[in-house]
Enzyme design. Sequence first.
Site, short mmCIF file in Angstrom:
data_model
loop_
_atom_site.label_atom_id
_atom_site.label_comp_id
_atom_site.label_asym_id
_atom_site.label_seq_id
_atom_site.Cartn_x
_atom_site.Cartn_y
_atom_site.Cartn_z
N HIS A 153 0.98 -0.86 -0.28
CA HIS A 153 0.16 -0.26 0.21
C HIS A 153 1.02 1.33 0.10
O HIS A 153 0.41 2.15 0.32
CB HIS A 153 -1.08 -0.20 1.01
N SER A 274 14.54 22.19 -14.83
CA SER A 274 13.17 23.49 -15.32
C SER A 274 13.55 24.94 -15.82
O SER A 274 14.48 25.23 -15.06
CB SER A 274 12.71 23.36 -14.01
N LYS A 280 15.58 22.35 -9.64
CA LYS A 280 15.01 20.96 -10.47
C LYS A 280 15.15 20.07 -11.19
O LYS A 280 16.48 20.78 -11.99
CB LYS A 280 13.72 21.11 -11.06
N GLU A 287 9.30 9.49 -16.25
CA GLU A 287 8.08 9.68 -16.86
C GLU A 287 7.00 9.40 -18.11
O GLU A 287 6.09 8.67 -18.95
CB GLU A 287 7.71 11.12 -17.08
#
Length: 457
Positions: A153, A274, A280, A287
Amino acid sequence: MWGGRFAEGPSAIMREINASIPFDKALWRQDIAASKAHVAMLGAQGIVSAPDAAIISDGLDRVAAEYEADGVPEDWDLEDIHMTTESRLAELIGPVAGRLHTARSRNDQVATDFKLWVREALDQVDAGLDLLQRALVTRASEHAASIMPGFTHLQTAQPVTLGHHMMAYYEMARRDRSRFADARVRMNESPLGAAALAGTGFPIDRNATATALGFDRPSNNSLDAVSDRDFALDYLMAAAQCSLHLSRLAEEFIIWASQPFGFVRLPDTLSTGSSIMPQKKNPDAAELVRGHAGRIIGCATSLMVTMKGLPLAYSKDMQDDKPPVFEAASLLALSIAAMTGMVTGTTFRTERMRQAAELGYATATDLADWLVTQADIPFRQAHHITGAAVKLAESKGAALDELSLEELQTIDSRIDGRVFAALSVEASVAARSSHGGTAPEQVRLRVAEARTALGME
Ligand code: ARG
């Protein structure tokens, strides 16, 4: 190629909707190979004279050389790669080119070409997965004893070893490879010679063309041979499942790279920055692997839906079989390569992983197990006692093994000082030494087996 029966040519819309050359030109190598096998057989069988067969075969080599040098021309009037090649052949060698299409149809031709293409794609995926497995095994062997929290979980469950976690993906890739290998065996029957749908009256030798093209045998039923796209679906479904595994691995790297987790530093080479936030470092490659899995699963769905309502034998809908397969193949190859790079280049912050395992009460099960084995308490009761210990530790902001013996004894007097040896994360993973368990000794065994299987020794 069929003008005899028509009074008018096709409209611009017809030409456009009909043209598959923009994508099926990717089949040119297979188309040439299949045509050469076919004409050699026609020559050997005396269906075409030996000199004509030789002229056609040489002509096909010339067409191939042109494609290699300049690419495949895209003329919508010629519809597809099959007609494009035949028309160029006729320009080069004259009317004798017209003998090539004896005893065959574009229906068995396209099934053959496409199968050959998918067969190569299968081999390429297998090679890519081999590299991914090597990367996983290498990292697993470095981290056979590195401790991290295992989750259920996405909540800290029990300590596991990072090597064990990497080897879980090795197993997934092993099953993926076996699915592709399985598909390859099943698909390796030659459709060539099924002709349009019914077979042919010419005395062809289907065994000869099958052998020349590396098939195990000719297919048994001409209707099935030209209607079957199971081979493409087998490929796509194996690809979908493989992409799903890659996506789960990508997802874990994404979570691990987030600041609250901080388990990994991803390689700069597979990350982006970024334009506004200077701090970043985004896990874009991971992704996109996660995103590509959605598209690959879509490709498998797309072809299943295309095929599901088609009566035997060929219908033009089947021309739409190629784009999803081509798309899935290139997305999958990229995804495998990206994840291989990520597995190889990621820095694992093992100290932080270990701390997370300690702070998340990951050894609570070990306390319960200790109460069962050392104090003869039934597991359900041991579970309850341990829950109270976790509650107390949590209220003090401490780890389980940071509670004093006195504190533990206020919860249950049967607990004694030996318990602390069981509460460390090292003891916890070492204890899980059943076959396939997370104990470092087990991970090392599995790594050794994997290295042998991959020929890494
Ligand atoms: N361009 C077609 C395809 O890709 C080739 C087969 C055409 N056959 C036919 N009967 N129209 O499927």
